[in-house]
Scaffold this active site. Structure first.
Site, PDB file in Angstrom:
ATOM      1  N   TYR A  95     -13.123  17.960  19.016  1.00  0.00           N
ATOM      2  CA  TYR A  95     -11.597  17.118  18.648  1.00  0.00           C
ATOM      3  C   TYR A  95     -12.098  16.602  17.333  1.00  0.00           C
ATOM      4  CZ  TYR A  95     -11.492  18.284  23.054  1.00  0.00           C
ATOM      5  OH  TYR A  95     -11.831  18.963  24.535  1.00  0.00           O
TER       6      TYR A  95
ATOM      7  N   GLU B 141       0.699  -0.929   0.457  1.00  0.00           N
ATOM      8  CA  GLU B 141      -0.184   0.155  -0.234  1.00  0.00           C
ATOM      9  C   GLU B 141       1.058   1.270   0.015  1.00  0.00           C
ATOM     10  OE1 GLU B 141      -2.057  -1.599   3.364  1.00  0.00           O
ATOM     11  OE2 GLU B 141      -3.972  -0.952   1.989  1.00  0.00           O
TER      12      GLU B 141
HETATM   13 ZN   LIG Z   1      -5.558  -0.812   3.534  1.00  0.00          ZN
END
Ligand SMILES: [Zn+2]
Length: 215
Positions: free
Chosen positions: A120, A74
């Protein structure tokens, strides 16, 4: 800039912390950090709980391996985001349960797939675009991430999980944890009428804390 050795050690510590708390099961998830020349990434098929500072992948800005083991498959998600965000020093990508669950919900707003339910979330994550589904390894995903990364520090990949950048490793980790917790809140609130922050409350966060939430 933080030394390469310190960054390597911090990647290992953060990986271990995320793994111990169940945020990166199996060999899922990857962590990267920008160097003066090139960047570091966790290796392919590595468990974030068992990283070694001496065995991280070092890549150049074309995505080529410069040193160390083969990088995560990735890698191109990280590369696409860094190329559009020179201010980002680190990126964390997880398949964490609650954010991954939200990424599978039908009918999300693709421009902002989690509403501003807490200050937040607005401050640490910001408006979160949904990136359409692509099969694992499909490089077309990089183009989609690049489209949104100039304006957004975080994106959610449909039927997959979040990719979150930060100025440094710690801020990227805190931001992805905030996103995971907000995803959990969204699922807890399923079926309830939700009161989201209104535009003037968001404007106040922008002015007071520099929150990046365009109207
Ligand atoms: Zn992934």
């Amino acid at each position: 800039m933080t030394s390469e050795l310190k960054l390597r050690e911090r990647i290992v510590e953060i990986g271990s912390s995320l793994y111990r708390r169940g945020l990166s099961p199996g060999s899922s998830g990857n962590i990267s950090a920008r160097l003066e020349e090139g960047w570091l990434l966790t290796p392919t098929n590595s468990c974030l709980g068992e990283l070694d500072p001496a065995s991280l992948s070092k890549l150049d800005w074309n995505g080529n391996l410069v040193a160390g083991p083969k990088p995560s498959k990735e890698y191109f998600l990280h590369l696409a985001m860094y190329q559009k965000r020179p201010q980002s020093g680190a990126i964390v990508h997880l398949h964490s349960s609650y954010a991954a669950a939200i990424s599978c919900v039908e009918g999300l707003n693709p421009a902002s797939c989690i509403p501003p339910i807490t200050p937040y979330f607005v401050m640490r994550v910001g408006k979160l675009p949904l990136i359409p589904y692509f099969r694992p390894g499909d490089k077309a995903l990089a183009l989609e991430i690049a489209k949104h990364s100039e304006k957004h520090s975080a994106v959610l990949l449909a039927n997959h999980g979040p990719v979150v950048s930060g100025n440094d490793l710690d801020s990227a980790m805190y931001a992805i944890e905030e996103l995971e917790e907000t995803s959990k809140l969204m699922l807890l609130l399923d079926g309830q009428k939700i009161r989201i922050l209104n535009p003037s409350q968001i404007q106040e966060l922008r002015e007071t804390f520099g929150a990046e939430w365009d109207s």
